[in-house]
Motif scaffolding. Structure first.
Motif, PDB file in Angstrom:
ATOM      1  N   GLY A  18       0.951  -1.165   0.026  1.00 55.50           N
ATOM      2  CA  GLY A  18      -0.182  -0.088  -0.030  1.00 55.50           C
ATOM      3  C   GLY A  18       0.748   1.217   0.005  1.00 55.50           C
ATOM      4  O   GLY A  18       0.285   2.201  -0.191  1.00 55.50           O
ATOM      5  N   ILE A  19       2.095   1.242   0.105  1.00 53.04           N
ATOM      6  CA  ILE A  19       2.765   2.414   0.034  1.00 53.04           C
ATOM      7  C   ILE A  19       3.363   2.473  -1.577  1.00 53.04           C
ATOM      8  O   ILE A  19       4.411   1.872  -1.884  1.00 53.04           O
ATOM      9  CB  ILE A  19       4.175   2.424   0.968  1.00 53.04           C
ATOM     10  N   VAL A  20       2.541   3.165  -2.356  1.00 52.42           N
ATOM     11  CA  VAL A  20       2.626   3.260  -3.683  1.00 52.42           C
ATOM     12  C   VAL A  20       3.383   4.350  -4.122  1.00 52.42           C
ATOM     13  O   VAL A  20       3.628   4.731  -5.464  1.00 52.42           O
ATOM     14  CB  VAL A  20       1.309   2.966  -4.280  1.00 52.42           C
ATOM     15  N   GLY A  21       3.890   5.232  -3.453  1.00 55.45           N
ATOM     16  CA  GLY A  21       4.689   6.438  -3.470  1.00 55.45           C
ATOM     17  C   GLY A  21       5.232   7.112  -2.493  1.00 55.45           C
ATOM     18  O   GLY A  21       4.831   6.912  -1.205  1.00 55.45           O
ATOM     19  N   ASN A  22       6.332   7.913  -2.783  1.00 53.08           N
ATOM     20  CA  ASN A  22       6.714   8.805  -1.521  1.00 53.08           C
ATOM     21  C   ASN A  22       5.810   9.818  -1.287  1.00 53.08           C
ATOM     22  O   ASN A  22       5.467  10.211  -0.152  1.00 53.08           O
ATOM     23  CB  ASN A  22       8.062   9.578  -2.132  1.00 53.08           C
ATOM     24  N   SER A  23       4.650  10.140  -2.154  1.00 52.04           N
ATOM     25  CA  SER A  23       3.675  10.925  -1.988  1.00 52.04           C
ATOM     26  C   SER A  23       2.470  10.084  -2.767  1.00 52.04           C
ATOM     27  O   SER A  23       2.690   9.780  -3.713  1.00 52.04           O
ATOM     28  CB  SER A  23       3.689  12.365  -2.404  1.00 52.04           C
ATOM     29  N   MET A  24       1.595  10.140  -1.975  1.00 53.45           N
ATOM     30  CA  MET A  24       0.193   9.419  -2.584  1.00 53.45           C
ATOM     31  C   MET A  24      -0.953  10.098  -2.131  1.00 53.45           C
ATOM     32  O   MET A  24      -1.102  10.451  -0.775  1.00 53.45           O
ATOM     33  CB  MET A  24       0.213   7.950  -2.406  1.00 53.45           C
ATOM     34  N   TYR A  25      -2.156   9.719  -2.861  1.00 56.45           N
ATOM     35  CA  TYR A  25      -3.487   9.963  -2.235  1.00 56.45           C
ATOM     36  C   TYR A  25      -4.228   8.972  -2.084  1.00 56.45           C
ATOM     37  O   TYR A  25      -4.269   7.808  -2.765  1.00 56.45           O
ATOM     38  CB  TYR A  25      -4.286  10.871  -3.363  1.00 56.45           C
ATOM     39  N   ASP A  26      -5.027   8.792  -0.846  1.00 61.22           N
ATOM     40  CA  ASP A  26      -6.037   8.013  -0.446  1.00 61.22           C
ATOM     41  C   ASP A  26      -7.218   8.169  -0.587  1.00 61.22           C
ATOM     42  O   ASP A  26      -7.872   9.163   0.111  1.00 61.22           O
ATOM     43  CB  ASP A  26      -5.678   7.270   0.673  1.00 61.22           C
ATOM     44  N   PRO A  27      -8.189   7.885  -1.695  1.00 59.96           N
ATOM     45  CA  PRO A  27      -9.552   8.229  -1.627  1.00 59.96           C
ATOM     46  C   PRO A  27     -10.486   7.914  -0.571  1.00 59.96           C
ATOM     47  O   PRO A  27     -11.695   8.672  -0.493  1.00 59.96           O
ATOM     48  CB  PRO A  27      -9.950   7.480  -3.284  1.00 59.96           C
ATOM     49  N   LEU A  28     -10.188   6.769  -0.039  1.00 56.06           N
ATOM     50  CA  LEU A  28     -11.099   6.394   1.261  1.00 56.06           C
ATOM     51  C   LEU A  28     -10.927   7.584   2.318  1.00 56.06           C
ATOM     52  O   LEU A  28     -11.602   8.000   3.024  1.00 56.06           O
ATOM     53  CB  LEU A  28     -10.585   5.050   1.671  1.00 56.06           C
ATOM     54  N   PHE A  29      -9.523   7.812   2.564  1.00 56.26           N
ATOM     55  CA  PHE A  29      -9.234   8.890   3.805  1.00 56.26           C
ATOM     56  C   PHE A  29      -9.391   9.963   3.334  1.00 56.26           C
ATOM     57  O   PHE A  29      -9.745  11.088   4.141  1.00 56.26           O
ATOM     58  CB  PHE A  29      -7.923   8.594   4.057  1.00 56.26           C
ATOM     59  N   ASN A  30      -9.580  10.501   1.817  1.00 52.27           N
ATOM     60  CA  ASN A  30      -9.562  11.745   1.194  1.00 52.27           C
ATOM     61  C   ASN A  30      -8.244  12.644   1.813  1.00 52.27           C
ATOM     62  O   ASN A  30      -8.578  13.601   2.223  1.00 52.27           O
ATOM     63  CB  ASN A  30     -10.818  12.395   1.546  1.00 52.27           C
ATOM     64  N   GLU A  31      -7.012  12.085   1.820  1.00 51.73           N
ATOM     65  CA  GLU A  31      -6.009  12.503   2.286  1.00 51.73           C
ATOM     66  C   GLU A  31      -4.758  12.163   1.705  1.00 51.73           C
ATOM     67  O   GLU A  31      -4.575  11.184   0.635  1.00 51.73           O
ATOM     68  CB  GLU A  31      -5.832  12.189   3.879  1.00 51.73           C
ATOM     69  N   THR A  32      -3.729  13.027   1.652  1.00 49.94           N
ATOM     70  CA  THR A  32      -2.510  12.860   0.984  1.00 49.94           C
ATOM     71  C   THR A  32      -1.383  12.460   1.876  1.00 49.94           C
ATOM     72  O   THR A  32      -1.051  13.173   3.033  1.00 49.94           O
ATOM     73  CB  THR A  32      -2.113  14.062   0.163  1.00 49.94           C
ATOM     74  N   PHE A  33      -0.650  11.514   1.635  1.00 52.66           N
ATOM     75  CA  PHE A  33       0.454  11.140   2.177  1.00 52.66           C
ATOM     76  C   PHE A  33       1.880  11.805   1.884  1.00 52.66           C
ATOM     77  O   PHE A  33       1.972  11.819   0.801  1.00 52.66           O
ATOM     78  CB  PHE A  33       0.644   9.546   2.147  1.00 52.66           C
ATOM     79  N   ARG A  34       2.599  12.115   2.675  1.00 49.26           N
ATOM     80  CA  ARG A  34       3.962  12.616   2.338  1.00 49.26           C
ATOM     81  C   ARG A  34       4.918  11.822   3.220  1.00 49.26           C
ATOM     82  O   ARG A  34       4.606  11.159   4.150  1.00 49.26           O
ATOM     83  CB  ARG A  34       4.258  14.097   3.016  1.00 49.26           C
ATOM     84  N   MET A  35       6.044  11.619   2.719  1.00 50.00           N
ATOM     85  CA  MET A  35       7.104  10.981   3.507  1.00 50.00           C
ATOM     86  C   MET A  35       7.384  11.644   5.126  1.00 50.00           C
ATOM     87  O   MET A  35       7.142  12.901   5.102  1.00 50.00           O
ATOM     88  CB  MET A  35       8.518  11.356   2.752  1.00 50.00           C
ATOM     89  N   GLY A  36       7.468  10.902   6.030  1.00 56.93           N
ATOM     90  CA  GLY A  36       7.372  11.343   7.381  1.00 56.93           C
ATOM     91  C   GLY A  36       6.329  10.879   7.998  1.00 56.93           C
ATOM     92  O   GLY A  36       6.209  11.084   9.103  1.00 56.93           O
ATOM     93  N   ASN A  37       5.170  10.453   7.368  1.00 52.51           N
ATOM     94  CA  ASN A  37       3.710  10.434   7.894  1.00 52.51           C
ATOM     95  C   ASN A  37       4.068   8.925   8.781  1.00 52.51           C
ATOM     96  O   ASN A  37       4.403   8.067   8.037  1.00 52.51           O
ATOM     97  CB  ASN A  37       2.661  10.372   6.699  1.00 52.51           C
ATOM     98  N   THR A  38       3.726   8.961   9.907  1.00 51.23           N
ATOM     99  CA  THR A  38       3.621   7.723  10.893  1.00 51.23           C
ATOM    100  C   THR A  38       2.433   7.277  11.176  1.00 51.23           C
ATOM    101  O   THR A  38       2.284   6.442  12.238  1.00 51.23           O
ATOM    102  CB  THR A  38       4.647   7.882  12.046  1.00 51.23           C
ATOM    103  N   GLU A  39       1.204   7.618  10.661  1.00 52.90           N
ATOM    104  CA  GLU A  39       0.017   7.247  11.177  1.00 52.90           C
ATOM    105  C   GLU A  39      -0.016   5.731  10.590  1.00 52.90           C
ATOM    106  O   GLU A  39      -0.141   5.367   9.428  1.00 52.90           O
ATOM    107  CB  GLU A  39      -1.260   7.931  10.428  1.00 52.90           C
TER     108      GLU A  39
END
Length: 429
Positions: A88-109
């Motif tokens: 599920g980590i498909v990029g250093n940055s990515m968007y999850d349509p279920l969360f409606n949020e964008t992931f960036r490097m350093g995210n530890t959720e």
């Protein structure tokens, strides 16, 4: 019966020991030197410590890494043995349509990382002690656990300080498994390119760092009992943002685009509702150095389409080209090297060198997949792996592990020992 038992013990156990297979050490140090391209060792012959490590152990021509060839996705594939579409980590940055949020490097959720089980959790669940001196995902609580020892990423920590700390962990019995991460030669490769004098100097510097590590482990009295793996996440290729860049706004209407969470070698594109066909048709075939896929048409060999975080349209640049939305989205960043491209390109493949009591000596072979490293780690630690996409078959040829026979199966010699033990129980009963 006793004569038969004596004969069986002499032939069976004698056959096992005649192979000079050492006992399983169950101690592993896995090192990543980010962006260490597989052929840097050919470009820079002055790497005596890495070459000595290869002579004492195993050297692969390269690792077949996962797509996309970015730091977070590929490091987590190594740690979990899973394709990127699976963990599920498909990029250093990515968007999850279920969360409606964008992931960036350093995210530890945890919610971003809960599709895979990294090696430090697998080992900890089976009563081994684990430590991580940096690795993507190692700062995250997974299945309610952290590694026994872990460090929040801080790129300013001197490399030798990291080495000294990890050596102390092994010397004082704090860990059975440790990961150790360095952000070089990746950083230098981005700044100056993979054929620059600067990258050659950095490769020599990283070789000296490995020599420092080996020397410290030897002084600590733990080198001979430790299996050490030196690998990387990806390679590097030459780029030029002036002459080899594709701007999407030359082909698509900005009103049709909702989000492009990551671009560069690969652009994940989320069109606005109802505009997917328009965006796809606007981009498809418009530039000879860009291949555009609908998500469902992404080739199976990428193992990249079966995850909601992969956007409906994915554009892949040719080797050395980059894709950006427009000139302002590129900003002031002016790299001479980059990665993230098709993982079948030789430029994207990283190194693998290993030594230790459970690796064969002076053994050279072709390649394994990055997802094969996880089951290999489990075999070296003597633990059961979680579900994964790799196979032990690909590394079995260069491992010296009790009970491990060709094909990566332990069945043959374990069956023999089980027979011996059954006879002993029968006679003692």
């Amino acid at each position: 019966m006793s004569s038969f038992l004596f004969l069986l013990l002499c032939t069976g156990i004698g056959a096992i020991w005649s192979a000079n297979i050492p006992p399983l050490s169950k101690k592993v140090l896995m090192i990543s030197m980010d962006g260490f391209r597989w052929d840097y060792l050919d470009m820079v012959p002055e790497t005596p410590h890495i070459k000595q490590m290869a002579g004492n152990g195993v050297q692969l021509k390269y690792v077949n890494n996962t797509f996309i060839t970015k730091t977070f996705p590929t490091h987590y594939a190594i740690a979990t043995g899973l394709w990127e579409e699976t963990h599920g980590i498909v990029g250093n940055s990515m968007y999850d349509p279920l969360f409606n949020e964008t992931f960036r490097m350093g995210n530890t959720e945890t919610k971003w990382w809960n599709e895979g089980e990294p090696i430090w959790i697998t080992a900890k669940k089976q009563n081994l002690k684990t430590g991580t001196y940096f690795w993507p995902g190692s700062e995250v609580k997974i299945q309610g656990m952290y590694p026994d020892i872990w460090k929040r990423y801080n790129g300013s920590v001197p490399f030798r300080d990291r080495v000294d700390t990890v050596v102390d962990w092994f010397q004082n019995g704090h860990v059975d498994l440790a990961t150790l991460y360095f952000n070089e030669p990746d950083h230098t490769g981005h700044l100056f390119g993979p054929f620059s004098d600067e990258i050659k100097a950095k490769v020599r510097e990283m070789d000296s760092l490995l020599g420092y590590l080996i020397n410290k482990l030897n002084e600590a009295g733990v080198l001979s009992s430790l299996n050490i793996i030196l690998t990387s996440d990806h390679g590097m290729t030459e780029v030029n943002k002036t002459t080899r860049i594709i701007y999407l706004d030359a082909y698509v209407n900005p009103d049709d685009i909702y989000l492009i969470p990551e671009s560069g070698p690969v652009a994940n594109i989320l069109p606005k509702p109802g505009r997917e066909n328009i965006v796809y048709n606007d981009l498809r075939g418009k530039h000879s150095k860009m291949t555009v896929y609908r998500k469902e048409d992404i080739p199976e060999h990428f193992h990249y389409k079966n995850n909601r975080r992969v956007m409906p349209i994915v554009a892949i640049a040719a080797d050395g080209w980059m894709i950006e939305y427009n000139s302002s989205s590129m900003g002031k960043w002016d790299p001479r090297g980059n990665h993230g491209y098709d993982n079948r390109l030789l430029d994207m493949r990283p190194i693998f060198v290993a030594q230790g009591p459970n690796f064969k000596d002076n053994y050279k072979t072709n390649s394994i997949n990055s997802v094969d490293i996880y089951p290999m780690l489990c075999a070296l630690l003597g633990i059961q792996p979680a579900p994964h996409n790799g196979t032990l078959d690909n590394s079995a040829e260069f491992l010296d592990i009790p009970g491990l026979v060709s094909g990566g199966s332990q069945k043959g010699e374990i069956t023999l020992m089980a027979l011996v033990m059954a006879i002993i129980r029968h006679l003692s009963g």
